[in-house]
Design an enzyme around this catalytic site. Sequence first.
Site, mmCIF file in Angstrom:
data_model
loop_
_atom_site.group_PDB
_atom_site.id
_atom_site.type_symbol
_atom_site.label_atom_id
_atom_site.label_comp_id
_atom_site.label_asym_id
_atom_site.label_seq_id
_atom_site.Cartn_x
_atom_site.Cartn_y
_atom_site.Cartn_z
ATOM 1 N N VAL A 40 -61.997 -18.841 -12.750
ATOM 2 C CA VAL A 40 -61.666 -19.352 -13.968
ATOM 3 C C VAL A 40 -61.878 -21.089 -14.005
ATOM 4 O O VAL A 40 -61.737 -21.780 -12.850
ATOM 5 C CB VAL A 40 -60.213 -19.486 -14.377
ATOM 6 C CG1 VAL A 40 -59.456 -20.524 -15.230
ATOM 7 C CG2 VAL A 40 -59.659 -18.112 -14.777
ATOM 8 N N ASP A 41 -62.551 -21.765 -15.077
ATOM 9 C CA ASP A 41 -62.816 -23.106 -15.000
ATOM 10 C C ASP A 41 -61.717 -23.770 -15.876
ATOM 11 O O ASP A 41 -61.934 -25.168 -15.898
ATOM 12 C CB ASP A 41 -64.327 -23.389 -15.574
ATOM 13 C CG ASP A 41 -65.303 -22.645 -14.758
ATOM 14 O OD1 ASP A 41 -65.196 -22.725 -13.415
ATOM 15 O OD2 ASP A 41 -66.373 -22.203 -15.463
ATOM 16 N N ALA A 42 -61.281 -23.238 -16.843
ATOM 17 C CA ALA A 42 -60.146 -24.025 -17.679
ATOM 18 C C ALA A 42 -58.879 -23.225 -17.725
ATOM 19 O O ALA A 42 -58.873 -22.087 -18.050
ATOM 20 C CB ALA A 42 -60.756 -24.359 -18.904
#
Lengths: 316, 316
Positions: A40-42
């Site tokens: 996950v990046d956000a």
Amino acid sequence: MEQVSMEATNPNPSSMSGVAAASAAELLCCANARALLDSVDAFLFDCDGDKLIDGVPQTLDMLRSKGKKLVFVTNNSTKSRIQYANKFQSLGLSVNQDEIFSSSFAAAMYLKVNQFPPHKKVYVIGGEGIVQELQLAGFTALGGPEDAEKRAQWKSNCLFEHDKYVGAVVVGLDPDINYYKLQYATLCIRENPGCLFIATNRDSVGHMTDLQEWPGAGCMVAAVCGSTEQEPIVVGKPSTFMMDFLLQKFNVSTSRMCMVGDRLDTDILFGQNAGCKTLLVLSGVTTQSTLDDPSNSIKPDYYTNKVSDILSLLGE
Amino acid sequence: MEQVSMEATNPNPSSMSGVAAASAAELLCCANARALLDSVDAFLFDCDGDKLIDGVPQTLDMLRSKGKKLVFVTNNSTKSRIQYANKFQSLGLSVNQDEIFSSSFAAAMYLKVNQFPPHKKVYVIGGEGIVQELQLAGFTALGGPEDAEKRAQWKSNCLFEHDKYVGAVVVGLDPDINYYKLQYATLCIRENPGCLFIATNRDSVGHMTDLQEWPGAGCMVAAVCGSTEQEPIVVGKPSTFMMDFLLQKFNVSTSRMCMVGDRLDTDILFGQNAGCKTLLVLSGVTTQSTLDDPSNSIKPDYYTNKVSDILSLLGE
């Protein structure tokens, strides 16, 4: 930011729930917490519930230090992002205004990315938050709190004058709703060619006080639907405009976003329909037994007791 | 009047238009005017247009002298029947209040025929007309003009108190709509078990002035739909509650009623869907060429230039 044309869409809530129902929710543990973090990046945190952020400054700091984007999402349009940041600050949480995605901001950004002509104006049914966000985005806002005490004259030869340069009407929660505003918005939408009708959200009720549910933006939005016989463009939840916007702004695809929230039928379903990973926290309205109940078909990818578990499970 | 249980129904506007389209409209002449008179016991005149009653006192007198019931129908709920009778009087037309069927009266009669318990109360979003008609029918009305200046307190520990004895909310056109009224109505409908939600009508706009269309009752009704997530019982046009009521009160079946009006898509369609005969007058918004246009599928049984033609054609 690149200028792109985006449509705010309202996904069919039932369209993907069948898929979600097929896989059981995993309790968050050391192993899958690490996997979640890596995939996950956000992280999108819902801020509309009551116990959204329960002592999590260290968790947020850790996520930021790993380069994760944090987005605090709210359908409440009464405050601007600056006002929200101040509110978080007063709760002991350091949240940057760029990390806040309120429906008031969403309305302004919708106009921005759709290249709303700068010489046109925006009429507002709603609070100061919408007016401020529109102005910060460079638009001219009319109405809002300024029209709270105005009255339409009901005389047989009366002509209600409205600004022909209004090219969009934004409707959100308005504690000072009155006939004047409804008539102004109605005339703009019915008579100004191509005038947009934008709703911050359509929530029927909200927790305006600790004790009761009061009419939400959905009440004012429906009123304008009733007089204009038109349907609005919705920019707040459950529209996926936010995800489209984040994709453009941070180049993060929805599959690398994780929606975190305490409500199955709003937060988790919304995240799933948008194609995000989902993490349910049991610190709010949803209990373990509700989650496990055979009648519940909405299963998050992961669940845990509270947001700060992410920190403790990772041993950071 | 017998007490009967009646449901206000909203006919599907498209359901019968195909049948109507099959037969052409007949120009009213001596022969068919006589036949119409013989086949009809009640004439329903629409009073919502602009040129409804163009110098017709003698026509009305003649119809009354033949024993015909006359009903003047309006969706306008701001006036009571007494106020309407006075308005007609000032226009030189002698109309008895018993001949007026306003949507304010319809709301009161809906409660009456459905045996609304007298110890329960009715909350009103709307004008004095609704309050008066409810009181004349023996009910206790709350809200309406009395709540025009009230404000809901938005404090975090605020509890908005509402009367638990409210068993019905009636919503009509309200030039003094505000958040207080919307919250009151919403709480009654959401929290009082079995509370009815009654709409005088759902007209999106109306001619409040001579120059413009302004938001109609449909605006306020939609607002309450938005906050309660419920659909109302509609008692004004195009609901056929009026016809059911007249059948009970005068024992006149819809096949022996004739709806007279100047609008195809409201008056004539409404009359046809209810099973009435229909007479279009060309003295209002509809022209002969609109009627004859191939794209128009709504054909009245009869049409004529003006209401008073009935008198001259019959040679009375």
